[in-house]
Design a protein around this motif. Sequence first.
Motif, PDB file in Angstrom:
ATOM      1  N   THR A  43      13.034   1.461  -0.637  1.00  0.00           N
ATOM      2  CA  THR A  43      12.723   2.043  -1.937  1.00  0.00           C
ATOM      3  C   THR A  43      13.570   3.293  -2.112  1.00  0.00           C
ATOM      4  O   THR A  43      13.661   4.117  -1.204  1.00  0.00           O
ATOM      5  CB  THR A  43      11.228   2.407  -2.038  1.00  0.00           C
ATOM      6  N   ASP A  44      14.192   3.415  -3.275  1.00  0.00           N
ATOM      7  CA  ASP A  44      14.941   4.623  -3.625  1.00  0.00           C
ATOM      8  C   ASP A  44      13.996   5.555  -4.379  1.00  0.00           C
ATOM      9  O   ASP A  44      13.204   5.110  -5.214  1.00  0.00           O
ATOM     10  CB  ASP A  44      16.134   4.292  -4.520  1.00  0.00           C
TER      11      ASP A  44
ATOM     12  N   PHE B  17       1.706   8.275   5.958  1.00  0.00           N
ATOM     13  CA  PHE B  17       0.345   8.388   6.459  1.00  0.00           C
ATOM     14  C   PHE B  17      -0.601   7.343   5.886  1.00  0.00           C
ATOM     15  O   PHE B  17      -1.711   7.171   6.391  1.00  0.00           O
ATOM     16  CB  PHE B  17      -0.193   9.807   6.244  1.00  0.00           C
ATOM     17  N   VAL B  18      -0.171   6.608   4.862  1.00  0.00           N
ATOM     18  CA  VAL B  18      -0.988   5.499   4.345  1.00  0.00           C
ATOM     19  C   VAL B  18      -1.280   4.514   5.469  1.00  0.00           C
ATOM     20  O   VAL B  18      -2.414   4.079   5.655  1.00  0.00           O
ATOM     21  CB  VAL B  18      -0.272   4.789   3.173  1.00  0.00           C
TER      22      VAL B  18
ATOM     23  N   SER C 214       3.297   8.533  -7.604  1.00  0.00           N
ATOM     24  CA  SER C 214       3.742   9.911  -7.367  1.00  0.00           C
ATOM     25  C   SER C 214       4.303  10.592  -8.607  1.00  0.00           C
ATOM     26  O   SER C 214       4.315  11.818  -8.697  1.00  0.00           O
ATOM     27  CB  SER C 214       4.811   9.942  -6.276  1.00  0.00           C
ATOM     28  N   GLY C 215       4.822   9.812  -9.536  1.00  0.00           N
ATOM     29  CA  GLY C 215       5.478  10.397 -10.697  1.00  0.00           C
ATOM     30  C   GLY C 215       6.964  10.635 -10.490  1.00  0.00           C
ATOM     31  O   GLY C 215       7.681  10.953 -11.436  1.00  0.00           O
ATOM     32  N   LEU C 216       7.444  10.484  -9.262  1.00  0.00           N
ATOM     33  CA  LEU C 216       8.880  10.616  -9.005  1.00  0.00           C
ATOM     34  C   LEU C 216       9.582   9.322  -9.399  1.00  0.00           C
ATOM     35  O   LEU C 216       9.016   8.228  -9.283  1.00  0.00           O
ATOM     36  CB  LEU C 216       9.149  10.916  -7.527  1.00  0.00           C
ATOM     37  N   ASP C 217      10.823   9.447  -9.842  1.00  0.00           N
ATOM     38  CA  ASP C 217      11.625   8.288 -10.184  1.00  0.00           C
ATOM     39  C   ASP C 217      11.812   7.456  -8.921  1.00  0.00           C
ATOM     40  O   ASP C 217      12.172   7.988  -7.867  1.00  0.00           O
ATOM     41  CB  ASP C 217      12.973   8.753 -10.745  1.00  0.00           C
TER      42      ASP C 217
ATOM     43  N   GLU D  85       0.830  -1.213   0.000  1.00  0.00           N
ATOM     44  CA  GLU D  85       0.000   0.000   0.000  1.00  0.00           C
ATOM     45  C   GLU D  85       0.863   1.260   0.000  1.00  0.00           C
ATOM     46  O   GLU D  85       0.530   2.253  -0.641  1.00  0.00           O
ATOM     47  CB  GLU D  85      -0.960  -0.003   1.192  1.00  0.00           C
ATOM     48  N   VAL D  86       1.971   1.212   0.712  1.00  0.00           N
ATOM     49  CA  VAL D  86       2.912   2.338   0.731  1.00  0.00           C
ATOM     50  C   VAL D  86       3.560   2.491  -0.648  1.00  0.00           C
ATOM     51  O   VAL D  86       3.647   3.600  -1.191  1.00  0.00           O
ATOM     52  CB  VAL D  86       3.996   2.128   1.816  1.00  0.00           C
ATOM     53  N   ILE D  87       3.986   1.380  -1.221  1.00  0.00           N
ATOM     54  CA  ILE D  87       4.646   1.409  -2.526  1.00  0.00           C
ATOM     55  C   ILE D  87       3.698   1.916  -3.607  1.00  0.00           C
ATOM     56  O   ILE D  87       4.109   2.632  -4.528  1.00  0.00           O
ATOM     57  CB  ILE D  87       5.211   0.016  -2.895  1.00  0.00           C
ATOM     58  N   ARG D  88       2.431   1.605  -3.497  1.00  0.00           N
ATOM     59  CA  ARG D  88       1.440   2.094  -4.467  1.00  0.00           C
ATOM     60  C   ARG D  88       1.456   3.630  -4.515  1.00  0.00           C
ATOM     61  O   ARG D  88       1.487   4.242  -5.585  1.00  0.00           O
ATOM     62  CB  ARG D  88       0.039   1.597  -4.128  1.00  0.00           C
TER      63      ARG D  88
END
Length: 113
Positions: free
Chosen positions: A56-57, A74-75, A45-48, A37-40
Amino acid sequence: MLTRETLNEANRYVNTLAQLTIWPTGVGEELSEYVAEVIRVIRQSGLDNSTHAMSTDIEGDYDDVLDLVKRAAFVLYDHGYRTQVSLQLDMRPGFSGQMRHKVELVDEILNER
């Protein structure tokens, strides 16, 4: 004192490479469902970004990266979970694309040996 010059500096692009790990505590042994859910949020986000087994980088402007870290944390928090956040930032003036370039540089060095 905030002047026009310092205000302009505050609004400049600051390339930031972040290593982020967010996880809930007290939910059991398997965390993949929560982490997904966090990774989603991060991927939307559109960030690389690039997800690995333990973190996660993320790369982008400093303000955008920190905003994303807050939204991602906050997810879980908003679902009532005690949420742990581990964050490391590398702010490097005059650079971009470091998330992939750093790995390519190491691979290049290894291939020379």
